[in-house]
Design a protein around this motif. Sequence first.
Motif, PDB file in Angstrom:
ATOM      1  N   LEU A   3       0.818  -1.213   0.000  1.00 45.77           N
ATOM      2  CA  LEU A   3       0.000   0.000   0.000  1.00 45.77           C
ATOM      3  C   LEU A   3       0.850   1.261   0.000  1.00 45.77           C
ATOM      4  N   THR A   4       1.939   1.282   0.788  1.00 46.79           N
ATOM      5  CA  THR A   4       2.745   2.505   0.820  1.00 46.79           C
ATOM      6  C   THR A   4       3.386   2.755  -0.547  1.00 46.79           C
ATOM      7  N   LEU A   5       3.713   1.669  -1.264  1.00 42.40           N
ATOM      8  CA  LEU A   5       4.267   1.833  -2.609  1.00 42.40           C
ATOM      9  C   LEU A   5       3.223   2.447  -3.554  1.00 42.40           C
ATOM     10  N   ILE A   6       2.010   1.907  -3.508  1.00 41.48           N
ATOM     11  CA  ILE A   6       0.976   2.388  -4.429  1.00 41.48           C
ATOM     12  C   ILE A   6       0.544   3.803  -4.062  1.00 41.48           C
ATOM     13  N   ILE A   7       0.493   4.087  -2.759  1.00 36.53           N
ATOM     14  CA  ILE A   7       0.170   5.454  -2.319  1.00 36.53           C
ATOM     15  C   ILE A   7       1.232   6.424  -2.839  1.00 36.53           C
ATOM     16  N   LEU A   8       2.488   6.030  -2.720  1.00 39.28           N
ATOM     17  CA  LEU A   8       3.571   6.906  -3.193  1.00 39.28           C
ATOM     18  C   LEU A   8       3.443   7.167  -4.691  1.00 39.28           C
ATOM     19  N   ILE A   9       3.076   6.129  -5.446  1.00 41.04           N
ATOM     20  CA  ILE A   9       2.920   6.303  -6.893  1.00 41.04           C
ATOM     21  C   ILE A   9       1.810   7.321  -7.191  1.00 41.04           C
ATOM     22  N   PHE A  10       0.673   7.175  -6.522  1.00 41.87           N
ATOM     23  CA  PHE A  10      -0.426   8.114  -6.802  1.00 41.87           C
ATOM     24  C   PHE A  10      -0.152   9.512  -6.261  1.00 41.87           C
ATOM     25  N   GLU A  11       0.544   9.597  -5.125  1.00 42.55           N
ATOM     26  CA  GLU A  11       0.905  10.923  -4.626  1.00 42.55           C
ATOM     27  C   GLU A  11       1.880  11.614  -5.580  1.00 42.55           C
ATOM     28  N   ARG A  29       2.012  11.108  -8.841  1.00 45.73           N
ATOM     29  CA  ARG A  29       1.228  11.553 -10.001  1.00 45.73           C
ATOM     30  C   ARG A  29       0.409  12.781  -9.659  1.00 45.73           C
ATOM     31  N   TYR A  30      -0.081  12.828  -8.403  1.00 47.77           N
ATOM     32  CA  TYR A  30      -0.850  14.004  -7.988  1.00 47.77           C
ATOM     33  C   TYR A  30       0.052  15.230  -7.908  1.00 47.77           C
ATOM     34  N   LEU A  31       1.254  15.040  -7.394  1.00 50.09           N
ATOM     35  CA  LEU A  31       2.198  16.157  -7.256  1.00 50.09           C
ATOM     36  C   LEU A  31       2.572  16.712  -8.623  1.00 50.09           C
ATOM     37  N   ILE A  32       2.814  15.795  -9.584  1.00 51.09           N
ATOM     38  CA  ILE A  32       3.246  16.233 -10.912  1.00 51.09           C
ATOM     39  C   ILE A  32       2.068  16.720 -11.749  1.00 51.09           C
ATOM     40  N   GLY A  33       0.994  15.914 -11.766  1.00 53.96           N
ATOM     41  CA  GLY A  33      -0.097  16.190 -12.696  1.00 53.96           C
ATOM     42  C   GLY A  33      -1.187  17.079 -12.135  1.00 53.96           C
ATOM     43  N   ASP A  34      -1.198  17.261 -10.796  1.00 55.81           N
ATOM     44  CA  ASP A  34      -2.210  18.096 -10.163  1.00 55.81           C
ATOM     45  C   ASP A  34      -3.632  17.670 -10.531  1.00 55.81           C
ATOM     46  N   ASN A  35      -3.836  16.366 -10.662  1.00 57.78           N
ATOM     47  CA  ASN A  35      -5.152  15.846 -11.000  1.00 57.78           C
ATOM     48  C   ASN A  35      -5.811  15.303  -9.728  1.00 57.78           C
ATOM     49  N   LYS A  38      -7.811  11.505  -4.803  1.00 58.62           N
ATOM     50  CA  LYS A  38      -8.926  10.695  -4.286  1.00 58.62           C
ATOM     51  C   LYS A  38      -8.480   9.250  -4.054  1.00 58.62           C
ATOM     52  N   ILE A  39      -7.786   8.704  -5.044  1.00 61.74           N
ATOM     53  CA  ILE A  39      -7.345   7.309  -4.927  1.00 61.74           C
ATOM     54  C   ILE A  39      -6.412   7.165  -3.737  1.00 61.74           C
ATOM     55  N   SER A  40      -5.457   8.100  -3.633  1.00 62.18           N
ATOM     56  CA  SER A  40      -4.485   8.026  -2.567  1.00 62.18           C
ATOM     57  C   SER A  40      -5.156   8.154  -1.197  1.00 62.18           C
ATOM     58  N   THR A  41      -6.096   9.099  -1.095  1.00 60.62           N
ATOM     59  CA  THR A  41      -6.803   9.296   0.177  1.00 60.62           C
ATOM     60  C   THR A  41      -7.535   8.027   0.596  1.00 60.62           C
ATOM     61  N   PHE A  42      -8.165   7.395  -0.391  1.00 63.78           N
ATOM     62  CA  PHE A  42      -8.865   6.128  -0.146  1.00 63.78           C
ATOM     63  C   PHE A  42      -7.897   5.077   0.411  1.00 63.78           C
ATOM     64  N   LEU A  43      -6.719   4.978  -0.204  1.00 60.64           N
ATOM     65  CA  LEU A  43      -5.741   3.969   0.232  1.00 60.64           C
ATOM     66  C   LEU A  43      -5.148   4.324   1.595  1.00 60.64           C
TER      67      LEU A  43
END
Lengths: 443, 332
Positions: A28-36, A38-44, A49-54
């Motif tokens: 989970l920490t790996l997948i959270i890091l990936i989405f965070e 993407r959020y940091l770079i892409g600002d989407n 939402k996905i990261s918060t859920f995880l």
Amino acid sequence: MDPVMLSRIQFGLAAGFHFIFPPLTFGLTLIILIFETRYLIGDNDLYKKISTFLIKILGLIFAMGVATGIVLEFSFGTNWSNYSRIVGDIFGSPLAAEGIFSFFMESVFLGVLIFGRKAVSKRVYWTAALLVFFASHLSGLWIIIANSWMQTPAGFKIEGGRAVLTDFFAAMFNDSTLIRFLHTAIAGWITGSLFTAGIASWLILKKRDMDTAKPLLSVSLWIFIATAILQFGAGHIHSVQVAKTQPPKMASFEALWESQAGAPMSIIGIPDPDAKKTHYELSIPKLLSILIHFDSNAKVQGLNEFGEDELPPIVITYLSYHGMILIGSLFALMAFMGLVLMSIKKLHESRWYLTILLAAIPLPFVSNTLGWMSAEIGRQPWAVYRVLRTAEAASVVVPAGQILFSIIMFSTIYILIFAVFLMLLFKIVQKGPDQITIGYVGE
Amino acid sequence: MDTLQLLQTIWFFLIGILFTGYSVLDGFDLGIGTLLPFMAKDKKETATLLTSIGPVWDGNEVWIITAGGALFAAFPHVYATVFSGFYLALMLVLFGLIFRAVSLEFWSMDEARRGLWEWSFSLGSFLPALLFGVALGNVIAGVPLNDKMEFTGDFFTLLRPFPLMLGLLGLSAILLQGCTYAILKTDGLLQNKFRRVSKWVWAAFACFGVLSLMLSAVYLPDSMKNPLAWICTAALVVFLVLNRIWLNKKNDAVPFIMSTLSFASLWGIAGSLQFPNLVRALQGSDLHLTIYNSSSTELTLTVMLIIALTGMPLVIGFTIYVYRIFKGKVKL
């Protein structure tokens, strides 16, 4: 009943239950890091939402991991006090180092992830996600160091009846540390990625939260595919290491009775310790020799070469090892199917495959447990391989009745909190990434 | 003093610092946890109190995990003797710690059973808050040990008047940490409630302190001749008085600081009384577990010191950083 056996049962139950949670944390920490990221770079906001859920799920899992982990640390003193006396000079350090270097960092920054989304900048929040990922893996490394020293002890000498440290780095990075860590970390990533892939599949099957479920499935499945295949390599290297450093354990894994050149690899069978043979065995000739020594005629030591007092219980060691490999092979098959479906762009329509991903969520927990059973039961009769016998490691002042009491207490608590854990997990997933909120209010 | 003795002495202090860090930090969330169902009258107040400790309690609890690990690594015989000897008591501590760890998350997600999780958080906080003091009281008062360093008493050996009194003293110190932290983090009616209760908890702390001193005179006559312990006792009195003065002035932050310093003074007294012993034997000083006869080797103590000196400044740094992120009154 024998207090040593009771303490073994208690530790087995406590460690087995605890180990439901750390592998999930790895994934989970790996997948959270990936989405965070993407959020940091892409600002989407989708990725947020996905990261918060995880993170919501991670909070629950982490609490369970803390609750059940502290029991294990205490156990070395409460149930294995002779172990602590005899090897404490070496074994205590990694546990203390885990606290200092990893666990503080993981706990403190998880607090930021759960409570600090509005309080800190995006960059700080991402850093917190990175540190939680890093610290949880480092924490695992320290524990694997401690365990590996029990399997392949190094960097010590025996002095005055106890093991005394002579070389810290040799003790920490002994023969099995790095490969055991790799094998365990990959198992964690498989566990976590299949967990989130299964959840995303469920959402897609229900046709809800599609905007978030699809990216979650895609990332999870890629990690699952990569790790399920990588695990074959890591598992193989780990087995070769076991064969070279703990030959009685390898002989027990394979129920190889006679030492022989060109040893076969057992696929399935029923070992019979009384008759010293394996019934209904299906095996591949010479494969064990090839895998271990890269030589079809190399000699592999069999069980008959070792004294009875050096051998673990054969049947359970054999079955747990082979069960683990069977499930690992299933993962590779699932990974291959996923790869095919993604390449022909039929993943989201293949309801049968999404159903398999969902139904397979419990499997990594089974294979993780079987893997640890083969590693730990396979190490018997030693607590520290060829240094300290399990029977001599237990506490001498704790009566069997008290251990029985604590086994009953832990079992009751664990069943209760696991039931609540599952109920709340289902509740979070029911709510889904689109609805989830974080913190202690607003729910 | 040779290098080994120096290291053993340093580790005596470092473990004291770890336990002190645990007491003052986890102390406030154990205190708030214990008092939670008695203080919070509705969901909003409960959520306020839980949010005041939510982001930090977990990091606070790591202090005991690290202190335990450090004790294991530096003084393995003490770890072995105390943990196996106090088996049932520690099982009760674990019972508490398990429920405590899950109750916060369970409370936030399980609306249907919030009352249950409040009470389990309270009980799970109360048990360690009381029992850690009892355990410390036992190693100070002495326990029956044999010549193999093994505990020879039973569960009821642990329940003597002096250790039980230290249990109550520790509990009251933890409750004062909790109350003063709540004063710092809340406002309005909830804060006023904590101001009122703080004074009662303060009175209990002072009362148990005096009783502990009297019991020390009875059970540990030598302790009366320990100048360092008297200095720490004087500091404790000063900090407690200052705590009360600033409580009366309705100050938000100073009572918590004074409560923290009072707690540290208690550890100062305990350390002064114990050094260089870690676990006293009832049968006499020959059988005491000391920093000299129960420690790890010079190499291990050195490696551990390097680990502690590189790691702990970092830990303290980012802990302060994160506390600053969540500073100020709790806003839901």
